[in-house]
Design a protein around this motif. Structure first.
Motif, PDB file in Angstrom:
ATOM      1  N   ASP A 211      43.959  12.589  48.790  1.00 17.56           N
ATOM      2  CA  ASP A 211      44.528  12.880  47.485  1.00 17.56           C
ATOM      3  C   ASP A 211      43.358  13.213  46.567  1.00 17.56           C
ATOM      4  N   ASN A 212      43.134  14.490  46.375  1.00 21.93           N
ATOM      5  CA  ASN A 212      41.960  14.903  45.597  1.00 21.93           C
ATOM      6  C   ASN A 212      42.071  14.498  44.132  1.00 21.93           C
ATOM      7  N   MET A 213      43.290  14.355  43.653  1.00 22.99           N
ATOM      8  CA  MET A 213      43.458  13.921  42.269  1.00 22.99           C
ATOM      9  C   MET A 213      43.041  12.466  42.084  1.00 22.99           C
ATOM     10  N   LYS A 214      43.233  11.675  43.130  1.00 24.65           N
ATOM     11  CA  LYS A 214      42.880  10.250  43.070  1.00 24.65           C
ATOM     12  C   LYS A 214      41.519   9.969  43.701  1.00 24.65           C
ATOM     13  N   ASN A 215      40.847  11.004  44.181  1.00 27.09           N
ATOM     14  CA  ASN A 215      39.547  10.820  44.847  1.00 27.09           C
ATOM     15  C   ASN A 215      39.633   9.819  45.989  1.00 27.09           C
ATOM     16  N   THR A 216      40.713   9.894  46.733  1.00 28.58           N
ATOM     17  CA  THR A 216      40.966   8.891  47.769  1.00 28.58           C
ATOM     18  C   THR A 216      41.401   9.552  49.068  1.00 28.58           C
ATOM     19  N   THR A 217      40.940   8.999  50.165  1.00 26.80           N
ATOM     20  CA  THR A 217      41.397   9.404  51.486  1.00 26.80           C
ATOM     21  C   THR A 217      42.023   8.211  52.185  1.00 26.80           C
ATOM     22  N   TYR A 218      42.995   8.486  53.045  1.00 27.27           N
ATOM     23  CA  TYR A 218      43.725   7.427  53.723  1.00 27.27           C
ATOM     24  C   TYR A 218      43.693   7.665  55.231  1.00 27.27           C
ATOM     25  N   LEU A 219      43.525   6.601  55.977  1.00 30.35           N
ATOM     26  CA  LEU A 219      43.602   6.658  57.424  1.00 30.35           C
ATOM     27  C   LEU A 219      44.718   5.732  57.864  1.00 30.35           C
ATOM     28  N   GLN A 220      45.816   6.318  58.317  1.00 28.96           N
ATOM     29  CA  GLN A 220      46.942   5.551  58.823  1.00 28.96           C
ATOM     30  C   GLN A 220      46.763   5.347  60.313  1.00 28.96           C
ATOM     31  N   MET A 221      46.712   4.093  60.722  1.00 30.64           N
ATOM     32  CA  MET A 221      46.473   3.770  62.127  1.00 30.64           C
ATOM     33  C   MET A 221      47.685   3.038  62.678  1.00 30.64           C
ATOM     34  N   ASN A 222      48.346   3.664  63.633  1.00 29.41           N
ATOM     35  CA  ASN A 222      49.541   3.086  64.243  1.00 29.41           C
ATOM     36  C   ASN A 222      49.268   2.695  65.687  1.00 29.41           C
TER      37      ASN A 222
ATOM     38  N   THR B 245      32.320  14.414  42.485  1.00 29.95           N
ATOM     39  CA  THR B 245      33.551  15.208  42.573  1.00 29.95           C
ATOM     40  C   THR B 245      33.973  15.283  44.039  1.00 29.95           C
ATOM     41  N   PHE B 246      35.108  14.701  44.324  1.00 29.49           N
ATOM     42  CA  PHE B 246      35.600  14.476  45.685  1.00 29.49           C
ATOM     43  C   PHE B 246      36.018  15.772  46.389  1.00 29.49           C
ATOM     44  N   GLU B 247      36.622  16.672  45.653  1.00 31.06           N
ATOM     45  CA  GLU B 247      37.340  17.781  46.263  1.00 31.06           C
ATOM     46  C   GLU B 247      36.497  18.701  47.151  1.00 31.06           C
ATOM     47  N   PRO B 248      35.246  19.032  46.839  1.00 28.68           N
ATOM     48  CA  PRO B 248      34.527  20.006  47.671  1.00 28.68           C
ATOM     49  C   PRO B 248      34.029  19.463  49.010  1.00 28.68           C
ATOM     50  N   TYR B 249      34.299  18.191  49.259  1.00 28.17           N
ATOM     51  CA  TYR B 249      33.733  17.564  50.451  1.00 28.17           C
ATOM     52  C   TYR B 249      34.743  17.489  51.587  1.00 28.17           C
ATOM     53  N   ASP B 250      34.269  17.787  52.802  1.00 32.28           N
ATOM     54  CA  ASP B 250      35.020  17.417  53.989  1.00 32.28           C
ATOM     55  C   ASP B 250      34.909  15.905  54.158  1.00 32.28           C
ATOM     56  N   ILE B 251      35.990  15.312  54.644  1.00 28.40           N
ATOM     57  CA  ILE B 251      36.034  13.854  54.781  1.00 28.40           C
ATOM     58  C   ILE B 251      36.088  13.481  56.255  1.00 28.40           C
ATOM     59  N   TYR B 252      35.342  12.463  56.592  1.00 27.17           N
ATOM     60  CA  TYR B 252      35.300  11.980  57.972  1.00 27.17           C
ATOM     61  C   TYR B 252      35.539  10.471  57.980  1.00 27.17           C
ATOM     62  N   TRP B 253      36.241  10.033  58.999  1.00 27.53           N
ATOM     63  CA  TRP B 253      36.328   8.608  59.301  1.00 27.53           C
ATOM     64  C   TRP B 253      35.674   8.403  60.668  1.00 27.53           C
ATOM     65  N   SER B 254      34.846   7.405  60.757  1.00 27.29           N
ATOM     66  CA  SER B 254      34.213   7.081  62.031  1.00 27.29           C
ATOM     67  C   SER B 254      34.256   5.570  62.211  1.00 27.29           C
ATOM     68  N   ARG B 255      33.922   5.119  63.405  1.00 25.12           N
ATOM     69  CA  ARG B 255      33.934   3.676  63.655  1.00 25.12           C
ATOM     70  C   ARG B 255      32.784   3.312  64.574  1.00 25.12           C
TER      71      ARG B 255
ATOM     72  N   GLY C 131      39.717  18.557  56.213  1.00 26.58           N
ATOM     73  CA  GLY C 131      39.051  19.549  55.408  1.00 26.58           C
ATOM     74  C   GLY C 131      39.306  19.369  53.922  1.00 26.58           C
ATOM     75  N   VAL C 132      38.691  20.233  53.167  1.00 28.30           N
ATOM     76  CA  VAL C 132      38.654  20.109  51.721  1.00 28.30           C
ATOM     77  C   VAL C 132      40.058  20.036  51.099  1.00 28.30           C
ATOM     78  N   LEU C 133      40.939  20.933  51.570  1.00 25.50           N
ATOM     79  CA  LEU C 133      42.282  20.981  51.002  1.00 25.50           C
ATOM     80  C   LEU C 133      43.289  20.184  51.818  1.00 25.50           C
ATOM     81  N   GLY C 134      42.841  19.551  52.871  1.00 28.91           N
ATOM     82  CA  GLY C 134      43.717  18.715  53.675  1.00 28.91           C
ATOM     83  C   GLY C 134      44.479  19.430  54.770  1.00 28.91           C
ATOM     84  N   GLY C 135      44.335  20.749  54.868  1.00 28.67           N
ATOM     85  CA  GLY C 135      45.100  21.488  55.850  1.00 28.67           C
ATOM     86  C   GLY C 135      44.540  21.429  57.244  1.00 28.67           C
ATOM     87  N   ARG C 136      43.264  21.186  57.373  1.00 28.46           N
ATOM     88  CA  ARG C 136      42.609  21.135  58.678  1.00 28.46           C
ATOM     89  C   ARG C 136      42.274  19.686  58.996  1.00 28.46           C
ATOM     90  N   THR C 137      42.679  19.260  60.171  1.00 25.96           N
ATOM     91  CA  THR C 137      42.350  17.906  60.620  1.00 25.96           C
ATOM     92  C   THR C 137      41.868  17.948  62.062  1.00 25.96           C
TER      93      THR C 137
END
Length: 115
Positions: free
Chosen positions: A72-83, A27-37, A51-57
């Motif tokens: 997108d917690n409904m899609k269990n997906t996170t996106y990293l847009q890199m410009n 279940t994706f929603e309760p997790y904080d998400i991180y991108w690293s390299r 953060g969990v609800l997307g409000g904190r970055t």
């Protein structure tokens, strides 16, 4: 359990890429998400957190203003847009999901910035 990145590849300086990371098997929603390299031979660097609800970055100075993150917690997906990608953004990018006592990592995806 799977946490799979997609969208990597090669781009010229100044170009854009969007990475996606889709979770399955938990279940994706309760997790904080991180991108690293990580660049070979160097320590892994945190690129962003959301953060969990997307409000904190969080973004370090190295990518602030160029990278955005969403989930997108409904899609269990996170996106990293890199410009405006630069040579120094070349690395293997990882997504991870963390909550107390549990974490999952993706397998990593290569992003190469070259002319």
């Amino acid at each position: 359990v799977n946490f799979v990145e997609s969208g990597g590849g090669s781009v010229r300086p100044g170009g854009n890429l969007t990475l996606a990371c889709k979770a399955s098997g938990f279940t994706f929603e309760p997790y904080d998400i991180y991108w690293s390299r990580q660049v070979s031979g160097k320590e892994r660097e945190l690129v962003c957190a959301i953060g969990v609800l997307g409000g904190r970055t969080y973004f370090p100075e190295s990518v602030k203003g160029r990278f955005t993150v969403s989930r997108d917690n409904m899609k269990n997906t996170t996106y990293l847009q890199m410009n405006n990608l630069q040579f120094e953004d070349t690395a293997v990018y990882y997504c991870s999901a963390k909550k107390p006592g549990r974490e999952y990592w993706g397998q990593g995806i290569q992003v190469t910035v070259s002319s």
